[in-house]
Scaffold this motif. Structure first.
Motif, PDB file in Angstrom:
ATOM      1  N   ARG A   1      14.328 -18.609 -32.226  1.00 17.05           N
ATOM      2  CA  ARG A   1      13.426 -19.742 -32.418  1.00 17.05           C
ATOM      3  C   ARG A   1      12.353 -19.366 -33.435  1.00 17.05           C
ATOM      4  NH1 ARG A   1      12.275 -24.552 -30.601  1.00 17.05           N
ATOM      5  NH2 ARG A   1      14.005 -24.683 -29.139  1.00 17.05           N
ATOM      6  N   TYR A   2      11.868 -20.345 -34.143  1.00 17.34           N
ATOM      7  CA  TYR A   2      10.803 -20.104 -35.127  1.00 17.34           C
ATOM      8  C   TYR A   2       9.782 -21.240 -35.036  1.00 17.34           C
ATOM      9  CZ  TYR A   2      14.640 -22.677 -37.366  1.00 17.34           C
ATOM     10  OH  TYR A   2      15.665 -23.545 -37.613  1.00 17.34           O
ATOM     11  N   ASP A   3       8.617 -20.931 -34.406  1.00 17.10           N
ATOM     12  CA  ASP A   3       7.607 -21.969 -34.179  1.00 17.10           C
ATOM     13  C   ASP A   3       6.824 -22.329 -35.427  1.00 17.10           C
ATOM     14  OD1 ASP A   3       8.173 -22.305 -31.533  1.00 17.10           O
ATOM     15  OD2 ASP A   3       6.575 -20.994 -30.790  1.00 17.10           O
TER      16      ASP A   3
ATOM     17  N   TYR B   1      10.083 -14.737 -39.221  1.00 19.75           N
ATOM     18  CA  TYR B   1       9.689 -16.050 -38.693  1.00 19.75           C
ATOM     19  C   TYR B   1       9.929 -16.260 -37.206  1.00 19.75           C
ATOM     20  CZ  TYR B   1      14.534 -16.850 -40.468  1.00 19.75           C
ATOM     21  OH  TYR B   1      15.861 -16.756 -40.789  1.00 19.75           O
ATOM     22  N   TYR B   2      10.526 -15.287 -36.519  1.00 22.58           N
ATOM     23  CA  TYR B   2      10.937 -15.540 -35.144  1.00 22.58           C
ATOM     24  C   TYR B   2       9.785 -15.554 -34.137  1.00 22.58           C
ATOM     25  CZ  TYR B   2      15.684 -14.988 -36.792  1.00 22.58           C
ATOM     26  OH  TYR B   2      16.865 -15.147 -37.460  1.00 22.58           O
ATOM     27  N   THR B   3       9.903 -16.454 -33.162  1.00 25.71           N
ATOM     28  CA  THR B   3       9.004 -16.506 -32.004  1.00 25.71           C
ATOM     29  C   THR B   3       9.881 -16.812 -30.795  1.00 25.71           C
ATOM     30  OG1 THR B   3       8.703 -18.869 -32.419  1.00 25.71           O
ATOM     31  CG2 THR B   3       6.990 -17.399 -33.274  1.00 25.71           C
TER      32      THR B   3
ATOM     33  N   PHE C   1      20.966 -19.996 -35.774  1.00 27.65           N
ATOM     34  CA  PHE C   1      21.628 -18.693 -35.876  1.00 27.65           C
ATOM     35  C   PHE C   1      22.367 -18.575 -37.194  1.00 27.65           C
ATOM     36  CE2 PHE C   1      25.081 -20.914 -33.211  1.00 27.65           C
ATOM     37  CZ  PHE C   1      25.975 -21.095 -34.263  1.00 27.65           C
ATOM     38  N   GLY C   2      22.694 -17.347 -37.548  1.00 27.65           N
ATOM     39  CA  GLY C   2      23.588 -17.078 -38.674  1.00 27.65           C
ATOM     40  C   GLY C   2      24.691 -16.174 -38.149  1.00 27.65           C
ATOM     41  N   LEU C   3      25.933 -16.609 -38.276  1.00 25.70           N
ATOM     42  CA  LEU C   3      27.057 -15.780 -37.823  1.00 25.70           C
ATOM     43  C   LEU C   3      27.702 -15.142 -39.055  1.00 25.70           C
ATOM     44  CD1 LEU C   3      28.734 -18.146 -35.182  1.00 25.70           C
ATOM     45  CD2 LEU C   3      26.709 -16.697 -34.949  1.00 25.70           C
ATOM     46  N   GLY C   4      27.850 -13.852 -39.017  1.00 28.92           N
ATOM     47  CA  GLY C   4      28.415 -13.138 -40.161  1.00 28.92           C
ATOM     48  C   GLY C   4      29.934 -13.287 -40.193  1.00 28.92           C
ATOM     49  N   VAL C   5      30.436 -13.944 -41.225  1.00 30.02           N
ATOM     50  CA  VAL C   5      31.881 -14.164 -41.302  1.00 30.02           C
ATOM     51  C   VAL C   5      32.594 -12.851 -41.645  1.00 30.02           C
ATOM     52  CG1 VAL C   5      33.729 -15.434 -42.484  1.00 30.02           C
ATOM     53  CG2 VAL C   5      31.569 -16.576 -41.944  1.00 30.02           C
ATOM     54  N   ASP C   6      32.008 -12.061 -42.574  1.00 31.71           N
ATOM     55  CA  ASP C   6      32.644 -10.795 -42.967  1.00 31.71           C
ATOM     56  C   ASP C   6      32.793  -9.871 -41.752  1.00 31.71           C
ATOM     57  OD1 ASP C   6      31.997 -11.092 -46.115  1.00 31.71           O
ATOM     58  OD2 ASP C   6      30.198 -11.528 -44.955  1.00 31.71           O
ATOM     59  N   ARG C   7      31.691  -9.743 -41.009  1.00 30.03           N
ATOM     60  CA  ARG C   7      31.738  -8.804 -39.875  1.00 30.03           C
ATOM     61  C   ARG C   7      32.603  -9.327 -38.746  1.00 30.03           C
ATOM     62  NH1 ARG C   7      25.545  -6.631 -39.658  1.00 30.03           N
ATOM     63  NH2 ARG C   7      25.520  -5.880 -41.818  1.00 30.03           N
ATOM     64  N   THR C   8      32.683 -10.642 -38.591  1.00 30.88           N
ATOM     65  CA  THR C   8      33.596 -11.196 -37.583  1.00 30.88           C
ATOM     66  C   THR C   8      35.035 -10.838 -37.944  1.00 30.88           C
ATOM     67  OG1 THR C   8      32.063 -12.997 -37.156  1.00 30.88           O
ATOM     68  CG2 THR C   8      34.329 -13.315 -36.411  1.00 30.88           C
TER      69      THR C   8
HETATM   70  P1  HAM Z   1      20.481 -12.157 -40.082  1.00 32.38           P
HETATM   71  O1  HAM Z   1      20.489 -11.432 -38.773  1.00 32.38           O
HETATM   72  O2  HAM Z   1      19.719 -11.535 -41.180  1.00 32.38           O
HETATM   73  O3  HAM Z   1      19.935 -13.608 -39.784  1.00 32.38           O
HETATM   74  O4  HAM Z   1      21.965 -12.383 -40.559  1.00 32.38           O
HETATM   75  C1  HAM Z   1      22.926 -12.995 -39.713  1.00 32.38           C
HETATM   76  C2  HAM Z   1      24.229 -12.245 -39.766  1.00 32.38           C
HETATM   77  O5  HAM Z   1      24.692 -12.121 -41.107  1.00 32.38           O
HETATM   78  C3  HAM Z   1      24.170 -10.801 -39.272  1.00 32.38           C
HETATM   79  O6  HAM Z   1      24.243 -10.746 -37.869  1.00 32.38           O
HETATM   80  C4  HAM Z   1      25.378 -10.192 -39.925  1.00 32.38           C
HETATM   81  O7  HAM Z   1      26.539 -10.468 -39.163  1.00 32.38           O
HETATM   82  C5  HAM Z   1      25.460 -10.946 -41.238  1.00 32.38           C
HETATM   83  N1  HAM Z   1      24.905 -10.087 -42.301  1.00 32.38           N
HETATM   84  C6  HAM Z   1      23.610  -9.913 -42.632  1.00 32.38           C
HETATM   85  N2  HAM Z   1      23.487  -9.040 -43.659  1.00 32.38           N
HETATM   86  C7  HAM Z   1      24.751  -8.638 -43.972  1.00 32.38           C
HETATM   87  C8  HAM Z   1      25.308  -7.763 -44.957  1.00 32.38           C
HETATM   88  N3  HAM Z   1      24.549  -7.119 -45.833  1.00 32.38           N
HETATM   89  N4  HAM Z   1      26.663  -7.610 -44.988  1.00 32.38           N
HETATM   90  C9  HAM Z   1      27.465  -8.282 -44.114  1.00 32.38           C
HETATM   91  N5  HAM Z   1      26.977  -9.122 -43.195  1.00 32.38           N
HETATM   92  C10 HAM Z   1      25.654  -9.315 -43.105  1.00 32.38           C
HETATM   93  C11 HAM Z   1      19.742 -14.583 -40.712  1.00 32.38           C
HETATM   94  O8  HAM Z   1      20.143 -14.520 -41.844  1.00 32.38           O
HETATM   95  C12 HAM Z   1      19.036 -15.798 -40.165  1.00 32.38           C
HETATM   96  N6  HAM Z   1      18.874 -16.778 -41.245  1.00 32.38           N
HETATM   97  C13 HAM Z   1      19.782 -16.391 -38.994  1.00 32.38           C
HETATM   98  C14 HAM Z   1      19.052 -17.544 -38.393  1.00 32.38           C
HETATM   99  C15 HAM Z   1      19.303 -18.852 -38.595  1.00 32.38           C
HETATM  100  N7  HAM Z   1      18.017 -17.469 -37.596  1.00 32.38           N
HETATM  101  C16 HAM Z   1      17.602 -18.696 -37.295  1.00 32.38           C
HETATM  102  N8  HAM Z   1      18.353 -19.534 -37.903  1.00 32.38           N
END
Ligand code: HAM
Length: 420
Positions: free
Chosen positions: A286-288, A262-264, A304-311
């Motif tokens: 961004r997603y238009d 979905y990104y733009t 954005f989505g911040l990965g809690v596990d990886r942080t």
């Molecule tokens: P994404 O890049 O697919 O974006 O996931 C965001 C973050 O989730 C990744 O940078 C990573 O840190 C964590 N993540 C993803 N997959 C895994 C996995 N299998 N194991 C551990 N951590 C993982 C999204 O999900 C979009 N919805 C973000 C977004 C929000 N874009 C626009 N709005």
């Protein structure tokens, strides 16, 4: 005892104490930072109609074709455990007409997401994110705010060894022409069959191929950043300028490709050097077209989505702790059953007054109970023995310097509140 034994499903992490303390600290710090920037909590379903993700995330993405936990429920509907949050937020915004009110709609969410990926270090099948979405305004200042917010989230938990990759994926005006140009380039390369097929379906994804031999072939590939429409270019310039003003450093990565369709325009990824292959600690953009694609208005959004596990893994790699080493502030040690009854009342009152408190149970002796006190990380320990009880007092021990004071039972709450 029987001989059954269970373990967590493959690729699914448990967070047990003391690591769970760090986990909570990261998730709550991220959420609070977002709330401080005006984002409101949204609680989303863990599963949705399968079509929502197919349409929202993209039919040709790995997430949709290979990684979804999809099943038929007892009513014969196809449902899917959410692989990400953005599509669900859009669905809820449209369904509840949030886009008809004040714009942008700013929402924050957190929780588990599910992707059937091959498990490895930092890649889980149940992953945890804190995400934000700001919907309804196509203003580059909002892009900069979102990126700076993500940066602040990481800094707030004490992370330093990461970089921010930034790019623009263009818009409906420049993307189709660029796509053709890239496809024409890719068709001339000796790519394997699967990659050729990918080049026909989603050529941008080929740029993201991690194999060095493929990257070598792509050195002269046309780059979208060189083919942006005027409006996308101007948008990108403003975003970069604002990030410079904010002092948020970034690296332009013209080959940055996100795994979701979905990104733009603006897209970004935070990458941590200490993590090996799974180095993306968060990302977004961004997603238009997404909202219209899901049956809503023609409104743009960014998130954005911040990965809690990886942080958490990144913090561990840096040797930094995000969580408080303290489980409770006060720990009670009663010696004898009457002391236990009295101290339980004190503990209960302290909790009601907002002081985190625990006590030893099971009639442990002084030594064992003190071990519990020190494991709890408490700042103060309350020891109630026979003598203190008879005098209406309690011994308050400072766990840092081991100094002890005798305080009357009726005054101990005020005493502790003053010091904590
Ligand atoms: P994404 O890049 O697919 O974006 O996931 C965001 C973050 O989730 C990744 O940078 C990573 O840190 C964590 N993540 C993803 N997959 C895994 C996995 N299998 N194991 C551990 N951590 C993982 C999204 O999900 C979009 N919805 C973000 C977004 C929000 N874009 C626009 N709005």
């Amino acid at each position: 005892m029987t001989d059954v034994s269970f373990s967590a499903p493959k690729g699914v992490p448990d967070y047990v104490p003391p690591v769970s303390r760090e986990f909570l600290a990261v998730r709550e710090t991220f959420t609070h930072e977002a709330q401080r920037a005006g984002f409101e909590h949204i609680e989303l379903p863990i599963f949705e109609d399968t079509h929502l993700f197919a349409r929202g995330v993209g039919e040709s993405t790995d997430v949709v074709t290979k990684e979804m936990y999809t099943f038929e429920d007892r009513g014969g509907r196809s449902v899917t455990l959410r692989p990400e949050g953005t599509a669900g937020v859009m669905r809820a915004v449209i369904e509840h007409n949030l886009d008809r009110g004040q714009l942008p709609v700013k929402l924050v969410y957190s929780g588990p997401f599910f992707r059937y990926e091959r498990p490895q270090a930092g890649r889980y099948r149940q992953l945890q994110q804190v995400g934000v979405e700001a919907i309804g305004v196509d203003d580059p200042a909002l892009d900069a705010e979102i990126i700076a917010l993500a940066d602040r989230c990481y800094k707030s938990v004490g992370l330093t060894g990461y970089r921010l990759d930034l790019s623009s994926l263009g818009d409906a005006e420049c993307r189709p022409a660029y796509r053709e140009k890239l496809q024409a380039f890719l068709r001339k390369l000796p790519l394997d069959e699967e990659t050729q097929r990918r080049a026909e379906i989603n050529p941008l994804r080929v740029l993201d191929d991690k194999r060095p031999e493929v990257q070598e072939m792509l050195v002269d590939a046309p780059l979208l950043l060189d083919h942006l429409s005027n409006s996308s270019r101007e948008h990108f310039e403003v975003v970069k300028g604002l990030l410079d003003d904010f002092g948020v450093s970034y690296t332009i990565n013209p080959k940055l490709v996100r795994g979701l369709d979905y990104y733009t325009k603006t897209c970004f990824e935070f990458v941590h050097e200490g993590l090996g292959a799974q180095s993306g600690i968060g990302g977004g953009g961004r997603y238009d077209g997404l909202m219209a694609q899901l049956g809503g208005q023609e409104l743009s959004g960014i998130g954005f989505g911040l990965g809690v596990d990886r942080t958490l893994l990144a913090l561990e790699a840096e040797g930094v702790s995000a969580g408080s080493p303290r489980r409770v502030d006060v720990y009670g040690v009663p010696l004898g059953s009457e002391a236990k009854r009295v101290l339980a009342g004190v503990v209960n009152n302290l909790r009601a007054a907002g002081v985190s408190t625990d006590m030893s149970y099971g009639d442990r002796g002084l030594k064992g109970a003190m071990k519990g006190a020190s494991r709890s990380g408490a700042r103060y320990c309350l020891v109630l023995g026979e003598q203190e009880l008879a005098d209406g007092n309690v011994a308050v021990r400072d766990m840092n310097n081991h100094e002890q004071e005798t305080v009357s039972l009726s005054a101990v709450q005020a005493f502790l509140e003053e010091r904590l």
